[in-house]
Design a protein around this motif. Structure first.
Motif, PDB file in Angstrom:
ATOM      1  N   MET A   1       0.244  -1.469   0.354  1.00 33.86           N
ATOM      2  CA  MET A   1       0.361  -0.139  -0.137  1.00 33.86           C
ATOM      3  C   MET A   1       0.879   1.299   0.065  1.00 33.86           C
ATOM      4  O   MET A   1       0.698   2.417  -0.203  1.00 33.86           O
ATOM      5  N   GLY A   2       2.349   0.856   0.100  1.00 31.24           N
ATOM      6  CA  GLY A   2       2.834   2.003  -0.235  1.00 31.24           C
ATOM      7  C   GLY A   2       3.008   2.889   1.298  1.00 31.24           C
ATOM      8  O   GLY A   2       3.391   4.294   1.519  1.00 31.24           O
ATOM      9  N   ASN A   3       2.772   2.601   2.501  1.00 33.14           N
ATOM     10  CA  ASN A   3       2.905   3.492   3.605  1.00 33.14           C
ATOM     11  C   ASN A   3       3.675   2.884   5.438  1.00 33.14           C
ATOM     12  O   ASN A   3       3.206   2.602   5.997  1.00 33.14           O
ATOM     13  N   SER A   4       4.478   2.564   4.261  1.00 35.70           N
ATOM     14  CA  SER A   4       5.484   2.087   5.165  1.00 35.70           C
ATOM     15  C   SER A   4       6.239   2.778   6.432  1.00 35.70           C
ATOM     16  O   SER A   4       6.903   2.332   7.216  1.00 35.70           O
ATOM     17  N   ASP A   5       5.693   4.214   6.051  1.00 35.86           N
ATOM     18  CA  ASP A   5       6.519   5.862   6.672  1.00 35.86           C
ATOM     19  C   ASP A   5       6.153   5.270   8.061  1.00 35.86           C
ATOM     20  O   ASP A   5       6.473   6.667   8.623  1.00 35.86           O
ATOM     21  N   VAL A   6       4.727   4.934   8.172  1.00 33.03           N
ATOM     22  CA  VAL A   6       3.742   5.399   9.084  1.00 33.03           C
ATOM     23  C   VAL A   6       3.988   3.824   9.835  1.00 33.03           C
ATOM     24  O   VAL A   6       3.435   2.636   9.632  1.00 33.03           O
ATOM     25  N   ALA A   7       4.412   4.647  11.417  1.00 31.65           N
ATOM     26  CA  ALA A   7       3.384   3.378  12.500  1.00 31.65           C
ATOM     27  C   ALA A   7       2.458   2.898  12.864  1.00 31.65           C
ATOM     28  O   ALA A   7       1.813   3.513  12.712  1.00 31.65           O
ATOM     29  N   GLU A   8       2.112   1.648  12.435  1.00 33.60           N
ATOM     30  CA  GLU A   8       0.646   1.153  13.330  1.00 33.60           C
ATOM     31  C   GLU A   8       0.748   0.139  14.309  1.00 33.60           C
ATOM     32  O   GLU A   8       2.264  -0.058  14.555  1.00 33.60           O
ATOM     33  N   VAL A   9      -0.209   0.750  15.135  1.00 36.39           N
ATOM     34  CA  VAL A   9      -0.046  -0.530  16.550  1.00 36.39           C
ATOM     35  C   VAL A   9      -1.483  -1.703  16.473  1.00 36.39           C
ATOM     36  O   VAL A   9      -2.169  -1.669  15.675  1.00 36.39           O
ATOM     37  N   SER A  10      -0.737  -2.653  17.193  1.00 40.31           N
ATOM     38  CA  SER A  10      -1.667  -4.367  17.234  1.00 40.31           C
ATOM     39  C   SER A  10      -2.827  -3.613  17.529  1.00 40.31           C
ATOM     40  O   SER A  10      -3.376  -2.638  18.382  1.00 40.31           O
ATOM     41  N   ALA A  11      -3.463  -4.684  16.870  1.00 42.45           N
ATOM     42  CA  ALA A  11      -4.933  -5.272  17.715  1.00 42.45           C
ATOM     43  C   ALA A  11      -5.388  -5.017  18.751  1.00 42.45           C
ATOM     44  O   ALA A  11      -6.810  -3.918  18.971  1.00 42.45           O
ATOM     45  N   ASP A  12      -4.774  -5.345  19.768  1.00 41.52           N
ATOM     46  CA  ASP A  12      -5.069  -5.124  21.351  1.00 41.52           C
ATOM     47  C   ASP A  12      -4.455  -4.493  21.625  1.00 41.52           C
ATOM     48  O   ASP A  12      -4.219  -3.726  23.165  1.00 41.52           O
ATOM     49  N   ALA A  13      -3.334  -3.768  21.231  1.00 46.01           N
ATOM     50  CA  ALA A  13      -2.975  -2.437  21.767  1.00 46.01           C
ATOM     51  C   ALA A  13      -3.879  -1.159  22.373  1.00 46.01           C
ATOM     52  O   ALA A  13      -4.810  -0.734  21.915  1.00 46.01           O
ATOM     53  N   PRO A  14      -3.211  -0.831  23.826  1.00 39.95           N
ATOM     54  CA  PRO A  14      -4.747   0.184  24.760  1.00 39.95           C
ATOM     55  C   PRO A  14      -4.901   1.210  23.600  1.00 39.95           C
ATOM     56  O   PRO A  14      -3.499   1.840  23.305  1.00 39.95           O
ATOM     57  N   SER A  15      -5.279   2.303  24.009  1.00 39.12           N
ATOM     58  CA  SER A  15      -5.657   3.536  23.758  1.00 39.12           C
ATOM     59  C   SER A  15      -4.355   4.547  24.028  1.00 39.12           C
ATOM     60  O   SER A  15      -3.622   4.002  25.245  1.00 39.12           O
ATOM     61  N   PHE A  16      -4.135   5.372  23.113  1.00 44.83           N
ATOM     62  CA  PHE A  16      -2.920   5.951  23.872  1.00 44.83           C
ATOM     63  C   PHE A  16      -3.310   7.025  25.151  1.00 44.83           C
ATOM     64  O   PHE A  16      -2.116   6.895  26.416  1.00 44.83           O
ATOM     65  N   LYS A  17      -4.506   7.210  25.582  1.00 45.86           N
ATOM     66  CA  LYS A  17      -5.108   7.749  26.244  1.00 45.86           C
ATOM     67  C   LYS A  17      -4.678   6.993  27.264  1.00 45.86           C
ATOM     68  O   LYS A  17      -4.167   6.914  28.867  1.00 45.86           O
ATOM     69  N   GLN A  18      -4.974   4.965  27.629  1.00 44.79           N
ATOM     70  CA  GLN A  18      -4.496   4.351  28.232  1.00 44.79           C
ATOM     71  C   GLN A  18      -3.150   3.668  28.813  1.00 44.79           C
ATOM     72  O   GLN A  18      -2.650   3.445  30.004  1.00 44.79           O
ATOM     73  N   PHE A  19      -2.964   4.508  27.819  1.00 50.05           N
ATOM     74  CA  PHE A  19      -0.994   4.198  28.194  1.00 50.05           C
ATOM     75  C   PHE A  19      -0.296   4.665  28.745  1.00 50.05           C
ATOM     76  O   PHE A  19       0.274   4.629  29.415  1.00 50.05           O
ATOM     77  N   VAL A  20      -0.982   6.521  28.881  1.00 53.02           N
ATOM     78  CA  VAL A  20      -0.555   7.673  29.294  1.00 53.02           C
ATOM     79  C   VAL A  20      -0.799   6.703  30.541  1.00 53.02           C
ATOM     80  O   VAL A  20       0.012   7.320  31.721  1.00 53.02           O
ATOM     81  N   GLU A  21      -1.496   6.760  31.329  1.00 52.35           N
ATOM     82  CA  GLU A  21      -2.124   6.670  32.760  1.00 52.35           C
ATOM     83  C   GLU A  21      -1.751   5.327  32.939  1.00 52.35           C
ATOM     84  O   GLU A  21      -1.221   4.985  34.083  1.00 52.35           O
ATOM     85  N   ARG A  22      -1.330   3.988  32.451  1.00 60.44           N
ATOM     86  CA  ARG A  22      -0.668   2.985  32.783  1.00 60.44           C
ATOM     87  C   ARG A  22       1.017   3.028  33.082  1.00 60.44           C
ATOM     88  O   ARG A  22       1.106   2.730  33.869  1.00 60.44           O
ATOM     89  N   GLU A  23       1.580   4.811  32.381  1.00 54.29           N
ATOM     90  CA  GLU A  23       3.147   4.589  32.371  1.00 54.29           C
ATOM     91  C   GLU A  23       2.819   5.853  33.922  1.00 54.29           C
ATOM     92  O   GLU A  23       4.088   6.284  33.358  1.00 54.29           O
TER      93      GLU A  23
END
Length: 202
Positions: free
Chosen positions: A65-87
């Motif tokens: 698809m030609g979008n290898s320059d954009v990082a993606e997260v896995s389907a089971d990843a927490p939202s960034f909000k959840q990640f901030v709270e956990r960290e």
């Protein structure tokens, strides 16, 4: 060369220096180097690294698809909000590691920051910044006796950019907010940048 790496972009390296031949068996001295990354970028990068998609199908799809320059997260990843709270707490990543502390225990305050700065100043001959590695080529060359001065040539890996939509879903001002939560790390990074500049000019 000896490399010690802890995920999150604090990298410490020790080089045997004193000869243009890096494989020389009897080097003159040991040079300690550290690479420090801007705190907000480090934290965001950690999220996308820890929860990155690792399956081969996703890699193949991104390339097609030609979008290898954009990082993606896995389907089971927490939202960034959840990640901030956990960290929590977000601050003092660099201070804790320079002082050999754990991720949560102990008191980390302005006094701890000053101790971490002292460790940085007296221990590391080379202080490099992730965002400006190319600028430090001459310093690396001078310190280690390398013939090559293009430090960017050593950066074989290209990291994809974060998907900012995931960050903006938490807060539109996500970068500023993370920065506000990291006063000690921002203080440490500012000192590291100042010290790096001084040594490069010196």
């Amino acid at each position: 060369m000896h490399l010690v790496y802890k995920q999150g972009s604090l990298v410490t390296v020790s080089f045997r220096a004193g000869s243009a031949n890096l494989l020389a068996p009897y080097p003159n001295k040991l040079v300690y180097a550290i690479v420090v990354r801007e705190p907000t970028r480090r934290f965001v990068s950690y999220y996308f690294w820890k929860w990155r998609r690792k399956d081969l199908m996703s890699i193949a799809t991104k390339r097609m698809m030609g979008n290898s320059d954009v990082a993606e997260v896995s389907a089971d990843a927490p939202s960034f909000k959840q990640f901030v709270e956990r960290e929590q707490p977000l601050d003092a990543y660099y201070v804790r590691r320079l002082l050999g502390m754990g991720e949560r225990g102990g008191t980390v305050d302005d006094k701890a920051l000053e101790r971490a700065k002292a460790v940085l100043s007296r221990t590391f001959s080379l202080i490099l910044l992730t965002e400006r590695l190319g600028d430090f080529g001459p310093l690396v060359q001078r310190t280690l006796g390398w013939t090559a001065s293009d430090f960017d040539a050593f950066r074989a890996k290209k990291n994809p950019a974060p998907d900012t939509r995931l960050l903006e879903a938490w807060r539109p001002d996500w970068s500023e907010e993370i920065g506000r939560r990291m006063p000690l790390d921002r203080g440490f990074y500012a000192y590291a940048a100042e010290l790096a500049e001084a040594r490069m000019k010196g």
